[in-house]
Scaffold this motif. Structure first.
Motif, short mmCIF file in Angstrom:
data_model
loop_
_atom_site.label_atom_id
_atom_site.label_comp_id
_atom_site.label_asym_id
_atom_site.label_seq_id
_atom_site.Cartn_x
_atom_site.Cartn_y
_atom_site.Cartn_z
N GLU A 65 52.76 56.86 22.35
CA GLU A 65 52.56 57.04 23.79
C GLU A 65 51.26 57.78 24.08
O GLU A 65 50.52 57.42 25.00
CB GLU A 65 53.74 57.82 24.40
N LEU B 139 48.24 55.41 23.44
CA LEU B 139 48.10 54.43 24.52
C LEU B 139 47.55 55.08 25.78
O LEU B 139 46.70 54.50 26.48
CB LEU B 139 49.46 53.78 24.81
N SER B 140 48.01 56.29 26.06
CA SER B 140 47.51 57.00 27.24
C SER B 140 46.03 57.34 27.09
O SER B 140 45.23 57.14 28.01
CB SER B 140 48.32 58.28 27.45
N TYR C 284 43.80 55.80 25.21
CA TYR C 284 43.00 54.57 25.24
C TYR C 284 42.86 54.05 26.67
O TYR C 284 41.79 53.61 27.08
CB TYR C 284 43.64 53.52 24.34
N THR C 285 43.95 54.09 27.43
CA THR C 285 43.92 53.61 28.81
C THR C 285 42.92 54.38 29.64
O THR C 285 42.11 53.81 30.39
CB THR C 285 45.31 53.72 29.45
N ARG C 286 42.92 55.69 29.47
CA ARG C 286 41.99 56.51 30.25
C ARG C 286 40.56 56.38 29.75
O ARG C 286 39.61 56.45 30.53
CB ARG C 286 42.47 57.97 30.25
N GLN D 259 39.31 53.63 28.60
CA GLN D 259 38.87 52.35 29.17
C GLN D 259 38.47 52.48 30.64
O GLN D 259 37.64 51.72 31.13
CB GLN D 259 39.95 51.29 29.01
N ARG D 260 39.05 53.43 31.31
CA ARG D 260 38.70 53.66 32.72
C ARG D 260 37.41 54.47 32.85
O ARG D 260 36.95 54.75 33.95
CB ARG D 260 39.84 54.41 33.43
#
Length: 241
Positions: free
Chosen positions: A17, A20-21, A23-25, A27-28
């Motif tokens: 988790e 993933l968190s 990586y998501t941020r 990418q932003r």
């Protein structure tokens, strides 16, 4: 399921988790700071560092031209999209081929390799690539002529592309040693440590074989000087070699 196994699965789930968190941020376009992330997820900074390393390894295996780098200016980690970067194997192969070619003076070869590594290797792998080619660089044997030809190589290449006549001063192996030639350059070749210019000789009156229909080969390091003239010539593509 035992309590130990349940605890292990829970830790693994939490780690996934977190990654993933992160990586998501990334990418932003967010910049991540270890201390802040450790506080956010209630873990220590070493856990966040391991998460970042896991993410780097995943991105490298996927060959998607992305990696996580530490940006000193921003004081945190950000996602770097490395368009045109070479893989580890590709850059190592290119460096080895260049070193084995023995085609350039040591100073030029060192500068070229440094630029290749800086421009084409992900930041995380630069030290490793440097170590893998360090021995070859140390024992590199440069060509006997020791001349830097890179600038002249580009100018000659332009003359070939634009089909412009060249006037060259060439050092031959036999007498008379220095001759001047007007030539029509049609290509650049490399073979066994040396770069060569292939060109049609315009005036063959004093040439050993005036009926020769093939271009003459000139070793570029023996071209003492040259001029690219404003005169153009035409040789059909199929007849260049």
């Amino acid at each position: 399921m035992t309590e130990g196994k349940c605890s292990g699965l829970n830790e693994s789930y939490q780690k996934n988790e977190r990654i993933l968190s992160l990586y998501t941020r990334l990418q932003r376009g967010e910049v991540l700071h270890k201390a802040e992330e450790a506080h956010r997820f209630r873990v220590n900074e070493k856990s966040i560092q391991r998460d970042i390393e896991s993410l780097r390894n995943f991105l490298e295996e996927e060959h998607n031209n992305q990696t996580v780098i530490y940006d000193k200016r921003l004081g945190g980690y950000r996602l770097d999209t490395q368009v045109g970067k070479l893989s580890n194997g590709e850059i190592l192969a290119v460096c080895k081929i260049l070193l084995e070619s023995r085609s350039l003076p040591k100073k030029d070869m060192d500068r070229l390799l440094k630029k290749l590594v800086q421009c084409c290797v992900p930041d995380t792998n630069k030290k490793m690539v440097d170590k893998l080619i360090a021995n070859e660089k140390l024992h590199y044997i440069e060509p006997h002529h020791g001349k830097s030809i890179l600038n002249g190589l580009w100018e000659i290449g332009q003359a070939v592309k634009e089909q412009r006549v060249m006037e060259i001063e060439y050092e031959r192996m036999k007498a008379p040693k220095l001759v001047t030639r007007r030539v029509q350059p049609v290509g650049i070749m490399f073979s066994e440590y040396y770069f060569y210019l292939t060109a049609f000789l315009e005036n063959k009156d004093n040439f050993e074989n005036p009926d020769d229909l093939f271009p003459t080969i000139y070793r570029i390091d023996r071209i003492r000087s040259f001029k690219v003239l404003d005169e153009h010539f035409h040789v059909p593509y199929a007849g260049r070699f």
